[in-house]
Design a protein around this motif. Structure first.
Motif, mmCIF file in Angstrom:
data_model
loop_
_atom_site.group_PDB
_atom_site.id
_atom_site.type_symbol
_atom_site.label_atom_id
_atom_site.label_comp_id
_atom_site.label_asym_id
_atom_site.label_seq_id
_atom_site.Cartn_x
_atom_site.Cartn_y
_atom_site.Cartn_z
ATOM 1 N N ALA A 163 27.091 -28.560 23.955
ATOM 2 C CA ALA A 163 25.842 -29.313 23.875
ATOM 3 C C ALA A 163 25.436 -29.872 25.229
ATOM 4 O O ALA A 163 24.301 -29.698 25.684
ATOM 5 N N LEU A 182 28.814 -36.119 20.570
ATOM 6 C CA LEU A 182 29.376 -34.774 20.584
ATOM 7 C C LEU A 182 30.692 -34.664 21.356
ATOM 8 O O LEU A 182 31.576 -33.917 20.954
ATOM 9 N N ASP A 203 32.301 -37.712 12.708
ATOM 10 C CA ASP A 203 33.408 -36.768 12.798
ATOM 11 C C ASP A 203 34.724 -37.262 12.207
ATOM 12 O O ASP A 203 35.576 -36.441 11.856
ATOM 13 N N GLY A 220 27.193 -26.578 19.354
ATOM 14 C CA GLY A 220 26.828 -27.629 20.295
ATOM 15 C C GLY A 220 25.657 -27.243 21.181
ATOM 16 O O GLY A 220 24.733 -28.049 21.392
ATOM 17 N N LEU A 280 32.515 -28.223 20.977
ATOM 18 C CA LEU A 280 31.153 -28.404 20.480
ATOM 19 C C LEU A 280 30.367 -29.302 21.431
ATOM 20 O O LEU A 280 29.221 -29.005 21.800
ATOM 21 N N GLY A 281 30.994 -30.404 21.848
ATOM 22 C CA GLY A 281 30.320 -31.343 22.739
ATOM 23 C C GLY A 281 30.027 -30.760 24.100
ATOM 24 O O GLY A 281 28.948 -30.971 24.662
ATOM 25 N N THR A 318 22.372 -27.160 19.137
ATOM 26 C CA THR A 318 22.010 -28.526 18.756
ATOM 27 C C THR A 318 21.501 -29.303 19.954
ATOM 28 O O THR A 318 20.500 -30.030 19.868
ATOM 29 N N GLY A 319 22.196 -29.155 21.101
ATOM 30 C CA GLY A 319 21.816 -29.899 22.290
ATOM 31 C C GLY A 319 20.428 -29.547 22.790
ATOM 32 O O GLY A 319 19.610 -30.432 23.087
ATOM 33 N N TYR A 358 23.937 -38.126 24.282
ATOM 34 C CA TYR A 358 24.421 -37.296 23.199
ATOM 35 C C TYR A 358 25.857 -36.849 23.383
ATOM 36 O O TYR A 358 26.486 -36.373 22.442
ATOM 37 N N SER A 359 26.391 -37.034 24.586
ATOM 38 C CA SER A 359 27.825 -36.796 24.729
ATOM 39 C C SER A 359 28.604 -37.805 23.898
ATOM 40 O O SER A 359 29.752 -37.566 23.536
#
Length: 398
Positions: free
Chosen positions: A54, A341, A224, A105, A50-51, A108-109, A337-338
């Motif tokens: 993103a 995510l 999470d 991801g 997911l990350g 969202t990103g 944002y990493s």
């Protein structure tokens, strides 16, 4: 000015939807383990997917915004985000789940970058900051999604909860998209002007990005993993598993709506210093919690500190000398944002070996680092510097 005021509420609604989806996602996380018969390490790898989706998308989000404008990009990815949570919940196997997580991801990103860029458009039109309150809408959405999503999940199951979240998001996105603020016309590029690099080459900007990363790691860790921490190590009931992130987001929402006024009174550096130390105290309280509710309240206190750390750093990036606001925000958003995510994937691996208490305790050091480096964010108050930088970029010297 009237259009800008309406645009402010519209972009705030987009922040709310983004946070709402993430809040609804939080109580779904523990259910993936028994549904797909996977370990915490595998779940961490899925969250990493997911990350990576993103962060990979964020690298190109700035280019998309330059080509099509923040309003069009925001509308597109807000719509694409709506069905993603049901896709994750209804995924029949781990392979399709991984693909859904990557899409989650990526959408969202790109939506994150676009909505922050559109907030800058509104700020310039209104002539005053709205970044903290915009992020407040994100936190409010996370609070609603976490609290009500957890209760709905416990009462009706994960499938109903996911469809409910998607339906609510669709209603808000459809309405807000009509009133988003359009971008100002882009300045004409000089014939001999080189194309900007995909990523800025400025060490000071990347340090601000690292500070944003350290500010967001605790947020991702609570999003999470707090539900598993409450249920597995503290013996909490699954019905309250979403409360940790819900209260954390609610506390952030309250402080973020007041954040612009706090910054105007005390300045960005002092605000960031005090915020970092408050966040550290809350994380340490959660790590040493003797009961689920003590942990929930501690994480809520941490939210008071984390609240304005990211908006201050985004403003510092937007005012960074020598770069356009869009380029600065895109770079810092990608790195920052990493934290929410990508970093939680490694947190799951660490927690599996040393436990959640030591993990959350160690995260307090990241908040302390940001507090100690707060002087690096003084550009957040330097509106004149931002204007000079913009002028230099639009009309570079011969």
């Amino acid at each position: 000015m009237q259009q800008a005021r309406i645009g402010r509420w519209a972009v705030g609604a987009m922040f709310l939807v983004n946070g709402f989806i993430m809040g609804a996602w939080a109580p779904q996380i523990p259910l993936l383990l028994p549904r797909h018969d996977i370990t915490e390490s595998t779940l961490g790898a899925l969250i990493l997917a997911l990350g990576l989706g993103a962060v990979g998308a964020m690298i190109f989000a700035g280019r998309l915004i330059n080509l099509f404008g923040s309003r069009r990009v925001l509308r597109t990815f807000a719509v694409l985000l709506i069905p993603v949570l049901p896709a994750v919940v209804f995924a029949p196997n781990v392979y399709l789940l991984a693909l859904a997580m990557v899409a989650f991801g990526a959408f969202t990103g790109c939506m994150d970058v676009a909505m922050n860029a559109n907030a800058v458009v509104v700020e310039r039109s209104m002539g005053r900051a709205i970044m903290s309150s915009s992020h407040g809408f994100w936190s409010l959405g996370g609070f609603i999604g976490g609290i009500f999503g957890g209760q709905l999940l416990a009462a009706y199951g994960s499938e109903v909860q996911a469809l409910w979240a998607a339906g609510c998001a669709a209603l808000v996105v459809t309405t807000a998209s009509l009133f988003l603020m359009p971008d100002a016309p882009a300045p004409k590029a000089h014939a001999d002007e080189p194309k900007p690099a995909l990523l800025p080459r400025d060490g000071a900007l990347w340090l601000i990005g690292v500070m944003a990363l350290f500010s967001m790691v605790p947020e991702g860790a609570i999003l999470d993993w707090a539900a598993l921490y409450l249920t597995r190590e503290l013996g909490g009931d699954p019905a309250i598993s979403g409360y940790a992130f819900g209260l954390f987001s609610g506390a952030m929402a309250v402080l973020r709506f007041a954040g612009d006024g706090v910054r105007n009174r005390f300045g960005a550096v002092r605000t960031l210093q005090v915020s970092g130390f408050i966040a550290a105290i809350g994380l340490l309280g959660g790590a040493m919690a003797p009961s689920p509710w003590f942990a929930i309240l501690s994480f809520g206190f941490a939210g008071l500190g984390v609240a304005n750390m990211v908006p201050v750093l985004f403003s510092a990036a937007g005012n960074h000398p020598g770069l356009s606001s869009g380029a600065g925000i895109a770079a810092v958003t990608m790195v920052g944002y990493s934290g929410i995510l990508v970093a939680p994937a490694s947190i799951g691996y660490i927690a599996e070996h040393i436990g959640y208490r030591w993990t959350y305790g160690s995260l307090a050091t990241l908040a302390i680092f940001v507090a100690l480096m707060a002087h690096r964010a003084r550009a957040a108050d330097d509106l004149r510097g931002r204007d000079a930088a913009q002028a230099a970029i639009i009309d570079p010297p011969a």
